[in-house]
Design an enzyme around this catalytic site. Structure first.
Site, PDB file in Angstrom:
ATOM      1  N   ARG A  52      -0.732 -15.553 -12.139  1.00  0.00           N
ATOM      2  CA  ARG A  52      -2.096 -15.855 -12.603  1.00  0.00           C
ATOM      3  C   ARG A  52      -2.339 -17.364 -12.590  1.00  0.00           C
ATOM      4  O   ARG A  52      -3.356 -17.841 -12.091  1.00  0.00           O
ATOM      5  CB  ARG A  52      -2.317 -15.340 -14.039  1.00  0.00           C
ATOM      6  CG  ARG A  52      -2.578 -13.846 -14.149  1.00  0.00           C
ATOM      7  CD  ARG A  52      -2.939 -13.470 -15.590  1.00  0.00           C
ATOM      8  NE  ARG A  52      -3.342 -12.065 -15.663  1.00  0.00           N
ATOM      9  CZ  ARG A  52      -4.015 -11.521 -16.670  1.00  0.00           C
ATOM     10  NH1 ARG A  52      -4.346 -12.270 -17.734  1.00  0.00           N
ATOM     11  NH2 ARG A  52      -4.338 -10.246 -16.661  1.00  0.00           N
ATOM     12  N   LYS A 110       4.022 -12.139 -13.895  1.00  0.00           N
ATOM     13  CA  LYS A 110       2.574 -11.908 -13.784  1.00  0.00           C
ATOM     14  C   LYS A 110       1.805 -13.128 -14.276  1.00  0.00           C
ATOM     15  O   LYS A 110       0.812 -13.532 -13.677  1.00  0.00           O
ATOM     16  CB  LYS A 110       2.170 -10.658 -14.575  1.00  0.00           C
ATOM     17  CG  LYS A 110       2.673  -9.359 -13.937  1.00  0.00           C
ATOM     18  CD  LYS A 110       2.175  -8.138 -14.702  1.00  0.00           C
ATOM     19  CE  LYS A 110       2.618  -6.851 -14.002  1.00  0.00           C
ATOM     20  NZ  LYS A 110       2.178  -5.641 -14.744  1.00  0.00           N
ATOM     21  N   GLY A 169       0.783  -1.234   0.000  1.00  0.00           N
ATOM     22  CA  GLY A 169       0.000   0.000   0.000  1.00  0.00           C
ATOM     23  C   GLY A 169       0.815   1.283   0.000  1.00  0.00           C
ATOM     24  O   GLY A 169       0.299   2.331  -0.393  1.00  0.00           O
ATOM     25  N   THR A 170       2.086   1.212   0.414  1.00  0.00           N
ATOM     26  CA  THR A 170       2.872   2.450   0.431  1.00  0.00           C
ATOM     27  C   THR A 170       3.547   2.708  -0.914  1.00  0.00           C
ATOM     28  O   THR A 170       4.242   3.706  -1.069  1.00  0.00           O
ATOM     29  CB  THR A 170       3.939   2.430   1.558  1.00  0.00           C
ATOM     30  OG1 THR A 170       4.785   1.297   1.346  1.00  0.00           O
ATOM     31  CG2 THR A 170       3.290   2.342   2.924  1.00  0.00           C
ATOM     32  N   GLY A 171       3.371   1.807  -1.870  1.00  0.00           N
ATOM     33  CA  GLY A 171       3.981   2.001  -3.189  1.00  0.00           C
ATOM     34  C   GLY A 171       3.169   2.931  -4.069  1.00  0.00           C
ATOM     35  O   GLY A 171       2.112   3.429  -3.677  1.00  0.00           O
ATOM     36  N   ILE A 230       1.318   2.525  -6.764  1.00  0.00           N
ATOM     37  CA  ILE A 230      -0.046   2.140  -7.131  1.00  0.00           C
ATOM     38  C   ILE A 230      -0.874   1.905  -5.873  1.00  0.00           C
ATOM     39  O   ILE A 230      -2.042   2.281  -5.788  1.00  0.00           O
ATOM     40  CB  ILE A 230      -0.038   0.836  -7.964  1.00  0.00           C
ATOM     41  CG1 ILE A 230       0.863   1.010  -9.188  1.00  0.00           C
ATOM     42  CG2 ILE A 230      -1.451   0.447  -8.364  1.00  0.00           C
ATOM     43  CD1 ILE A 230       1.165  -0.304  -9.889  1.00  0.00           C
ATOM     44  N   GLY A 231      -0.235   1.278  -4.881  1.00  0.00           N
ATOM     45  CA  GLY A 231      -0.922   0.878  -3.666  1.00  0.00           C
ATOM     46  C   GLY A 231      -1.592   2.029  -2.938  1.00  0.00           C
ATOM     47  O   GLY A 231      -2.724   1.902  -2.447  1.00  0.00           O
ATOM     48  N   ARG A 266       5.424  -2.801   6.192  1.00  0.00           N
ATOM     49  CA  ARG A 266       6.638  -3.330   6.801  1.00  0.00           C
ATOM     50  C   ARG A 266       7.234  -2.323   7.773  1.00  0.00           C
ATOM     51  O   ARG A 266       7.114  -1.114   7.574  1.00  0.00           O
ATOM     52  CB  ARG A 266       7.679  -3.646   5.717  1.00  0.00           C
ATOM     53  CG  ARG A 266       7.388  -4.932   4.983  1.00  0.00           C
ATOM     54  CD  ARG A 266       8.556  -5.298   4.100  1.00  0.00           C
ATOM     55  NE  ARG A 266       8.702  -4.364   2.995  1.00  0.00           N
ATOM     56  CZ  ARG A 266       9.869  -4.060   2.418  1.00  0.00           C
ATOM     57  NH1 ARG A 266      10.981  -4.598   2.865  1.00  0.00           N
ATOM     58  NH2 ARG A 266       9.916  -3.216   1.408  1.00  0.00           N
TER      59      ARG A 266
END
Lengths: 314, 314
Positions: B139, B135, B13-15, B17-18, B37
């Site tokens: 998937r 990716k 979430g801190t990135g 996109i996140g 983290r």
């Protein structure tokens, strides 16, 4: 084993690993073919390598993974295909797989591996995503297509790991004589192989029924050593003890995360090619079997148009 | 659709996109959790992001992909898991998959995608191996485990591609006013989405039965434009025509190959960790079902021992 020597094609023969395979094959008396790109011939270093191949009687075939017909034609001339393509071309081996399927005559395919077993490693990121995922994907594709294979797990190259005594910052080209940094407690057992030896085992294995659809591990007992044991061997040779610094596992993991990781320019550019030249975002139909489109599902969401987005800069 | 808002956990979430996903989820009124983290908290930029999350009422959970128990515990609290881990951590998502299996309560998993469809792309190397293979592997792992999923294909981020008008060398942060370089003929249709819009669609989709086990394409008609059309929109806005240089597909492909590609230090170090700390080359039994050992098969090959190899340097 075949009574006549198998004909061997090496794809990626002018690379670091490929050279040894081409030379090993030719010296073992196998009719040897190397697929070489035009670009490699104009490269001074690779041009010299190619001349060396010719001196050994190797047949040079001009071609490229991108040129399916030339690839099929090259493959039809041989019994065995050894791929030694580099790290960033690993998945291009699907093109070799397609060509092998079409050619229909290949008795053994060795995809580009030449390291630790990708199905057995506990490697942390980034190498898991950036190296081993591709090797696994190619293994699964080879198996799915029913192509006869041998996977080569030669573990560490001596020229890289023994010459440097695993000292990479900066990378040494001969072992240190004063101090050495040891990963962890230095007791994990590691396997080291000289490049020419790897080639010798590979050429033996390519038409051996015992290696069909198997992984060939090159794990010589004498070369299965811990880092501590290797350092001791070296200390005995130079009659001198080295100062040893151990770097803990925690510190190794922290150091890995501390390296910057910008998106490399070549990754970005290949994505841009896919998107802006090939139109990969829009050149297929969204079949309801697999996909749905967001603005159709949620027409009440007020999205920002590109035109409006650009207004902030005008 | 659920009458109660789904509880959403964002991992990563801190990135880049996140952040948008966490904020979009909280603003949509979903009980929102972010796995963060310890290291992120001491990072100034990320620390600020985390404070912003708290101000929005987001529950911060301290944890790490490496800590299986904390991950299972975090996942047990929610209905939906959105992963936005970065490029080089893509395969670490197998740890999320394991935790989701163990937790057993997750109604939807969104692995980290947020780009072009990896199953539909014709991307050339190095991005195929270095991004899309991982990716695809994730998937396939999600599907094999029978975890309910939605794959998000949002194509291009506006903040990256529209702001720059796709000019990356050097990367522009606002569109150019004099000249522009266009990939190929500039007619391929591309999709651009603003980050906040992507988050809005994603949060709608996470508990929508119509997106269950489907790919959600975010392809707004107004934002499905060729590069030429986007440039024209910009020219109309600034009332001025730009000088255009087209770069041919052949030139793009040559440029990709011309970039140097040394093994990045972080890849090398993670391989060294696997080999020298974990002992991945020797910590499994070579079962005859899958493997054979070379020095056993070919005892007549005279290999070079590490000890002999070291002699050349002594």
């Amino acid at each position: 084993m075949a009574t006549e020597k198998s004909k061997i094609l090496v794809i990626g023969g002018t690379g670091n690993i490929g050279k040894f395979m081409v030379e090993g094959s030719a010296k073992a008396g196998n009719p040897t073919f190397a697929l070489v790109r035009e670009a490699s011939l104009s490269d001074t270093v690779k041009g010299k390598t190619v001349q060396g191949f010719k001196d050994l009687g190797v047949t040079i075939i001009h071609g490229d993974l991108e040129d399916h017909e030339s690839l099929v034609k090259a493959i039809k001339q041989v019994d065995v295909v050894i791929s030694t393509v580099g790290r960033i071309r690993l998945l291009d081996q699907t093109k070799i797989i397609s060509a092998i399927k079409e050619a229909g005559n290949v008795k053994r395919f060795l995809p580009s591996e030449f390291g630790t077993d990708p199905d057995k490693t506990s490697v942390v990121e980034p190498a898991n995503t950036l190296v081993f995922a591709a090797k696994r994907e190619i293994r699964r594709a080879v198996e799915a297509e029913g192509i006869p294979y041998t996977y080569i797990v030669n573990n560490c190259f001596a020229g890289f790991y023994v010459s440097s005594l695993v000292q990479f910052e900066p990378r040494l080209t001969s072992p240190p004589r004063d101090k050495v940094t040891i990963f962890g407690d230095g007791n994990a057992k590691v396997v080291f192989n000289k490049e020419e030896d790897i080639a010798a085992y590979v050429i033996r294995a390519v038409d051996d029924p015992r290696t069909l659809n198997k992984t060939l591990y090159i794990n010589p007992p004498k070369n299965t050593l811990s880092m501590n044991e290797m350092v001791t061997l070296w200390e005995n040779k130079i009659g001198k003890s080295l100062d040893k610094t151990h770097i803990s596992e925690e510190q190794v993991l922290e150091n890995i995360k501390a390296y910057p990781d910008p998106v490399p320019a070549n990754i970005l550019l290949s994505i841009n090619h896919s998107v802006f030249v090939k139109g990969d975002q829009t050149n297929f139909i969204i079949d309801p079997d697999f996909g749905v489109e967001a603005t159709e599902l949620y027409p009440d969401v007020k999205y920002t148009s590109v035109e409006d987005y650009l207004s902030q800069f005008a």
